[in-house]
Design an enzyme around this catalytic site. Structure first.
Site, PDB file in Angstrom:
ATOM      1  CG  HIS A   1      -1.856  -1.064   1.387  1.00  0.00           C
ATOM      2  ND1 HIS A   1      -1.728  -2.072   2.310  1.00  0.00           N
ATOM      3  CD2 HIS A   1      -2.997  -1.335   0.705  1.00  0.00           C
ATOM      4  CE1 HIS A   1      -2.757  -2.910   2.212  1.00  0.00           C
ATOM      5  NE2 HIS A   1      -3.530  -2.490   1.236  1.00  0.00           N
TER       6      HIS A   1
ATOM      7  CD  GLN B   1      -9.481  -4.028  -6.326  1.00  0.00           C
ATOM      8  OE1 GLN B   1     -10.284  -4.539  -5.546  1.00  0.00           O
ATOM      9  NE2 GLN B   1      -8.388  -3.435  -5.894  1.00  0.00           N
TER      10      GLN B   1
HETATM   11  O1  PAF Z   1      -8.052  -3.401  -3.093  1.00  0.00           O
HETATM   12  C1  PAF Z   1      -8.686  -3.004  -2.088  1.00  0.00           C
HETATM   13  O2  PAF Z   1      -8.142  -2.815  -1.006  1.00  0.00           O
HETATM   14  C2  PAF Z   1     -10.182  -2.758  -2.205  1.00  0.00           C
HETATM   15  O3  PAF Z   1     -10.782  -3.691  -3.033  1.00  0.00           O
HETATM   16  C3  PAF Z   1     -10.520  -1.315  -2.644  1.00  0.00           C
HETATM   17  C4  PAF Z   1     -10.013  -1.016  -4.035  1.00  0.00           C
HETATM   18  C5  PAF Z   1      -9.935  -0.322  -1.667  1.00  0.00           C
HETATM   19  C6  PAF Z   1     -12.049  -1.142  -2.667  1.00  0.00           C
HETATM   20  O4  PAF Z   1     -12.604  -1.391  -1.420  1.00  0.00           O
END
Ligand code: PAF
Length: 287
Positions: free
Chosen positions: A44, A160
């Protein structure tokens, strides 16, 4: 982590978020967004570092989004650690932490959702019904709430990322979507908030996921028929100690359509289970 960094201020409402973003935009500053569900790790933080290369201000959101979890998934157990997350964000220079409540995001009467067909189908969309609708809905809301110039998402969640790119294009949302390469442990395991669920024994097995992606992609690149290489890879995962393989598939790197022959840029995607923990990973490669 010591307190030598300035902790980013925390906002919890859409109104306060918009007020700050409007002030930055009046100053002509470029705004970046890093949506997360918290329990932050170096993957992150890499998203924040990456956005800071092009944006003057970076907002990180922390929101465990209930509508992307299925009924038997880990919503209640999902780690929540705002104070630690805030310190980590400070250490990489994030400017604002957005932590909305569930009722701020989904007030009584909330009735809309964003469904992205095609790229959402199969893979995690197959084994987690409704998951990508939940992700697409919350990400659309974040993009409309924060109106960032750029938003970053990890390539670890490869499907995603394609869902988000598709919805931004389809809905004409004026934002640049940046995919950020996977950050791995030294033994190859992709960083994930769910790695913390693994026992010592399972943690020892987990790096096999990346090793199998590597061996399977090598076999395919060397001419092994795709279906044979994938079947062997699945067996290798089970032999290594995984309890189940949800999928191991070769897909087109951009459209995610299934591929029977290796004739264009591709991605091998995998989801496999160690006990109740489900790990995902992927590897892109081209002929
Ligand atoms: O990847 C994630 O942590 C989640 O799927 C996101 C993109 C923050 C959406 O809740």
């Amino acid at each position: 982590m010591t307190g030598t960094f300035n902790l980013p201020p925390v906002v919890r409402t859409v109104a306060d978020l918009r007020k700050q973003v409007a002030a930055w935009k009046r100053e002509g500053l470029k705004v970046g967004l890093v949506p997360t569900m918290g329990a932050l790790h170096n993957g992150h933080l890499e998203l924040v570092r990456s956005v800071l290369k092009t944006a003057d201000r970076v907002i990180a959101s922390v929101f465990v989004n209930p509508i992307q979890f299925g009924p038997n998934e880990d919503l209640d157990a999902y780690p929540r650690m705002e104070a630690q997350d805030r310190e980590k964000l400070a250490s990489v220079g994030a400017h604002l932490l957005y932590v909305p409540t569930v009722s701020e995001m989904y007030p009584n009467g909330f009735a809309s959702k964003v469904d992205v067909s095609g790229v959402s189908e199969g893979l995690c969309g197959g084994s987690r019904p409704g998951h990508f609708s939940g992700v697409a809905t919350v990400v659309t809301k974040f993009l409309l709430q924060a109106a960032p110039d750029v938003a970053a998402f990890g390539e670890k969640d490869y499907q995603q990322l394609q869902v988000i790119k598709r919805l931004v294009q389809d809905l004409d949302i004026p934002v640049e979507i940046k995919g950020v390469p996977i950050v791995r442990e030294e033994d190859g395991l992709a960083l994930s908030s769910r790695n913390g669920y693994l026992s010592t024994e399972q943690r020892g097995i987990a790096p096999a996921l990346y090793k199998v992606l590597q061996s399977t992609s090598t076999a395919i690149a060397q001419g092994t028929p795709v279906s044979d290489a994938l079947a062997a890879g699945e067996q290798d995962l089970l032999n290594a100690g995984f309890d189940a393989v949800d999928y191991l598939e070769l897909r087109c790197a951009s459209s995610l359509v299934p591929m029977e022959a290796f004739d264009r840029p591709s991605c091998i995607l995998v989801a496999a289970r160690l006990g109740t923990t489900r790990l995902i990973d992927n590897l892109t490669f081209a002929p």
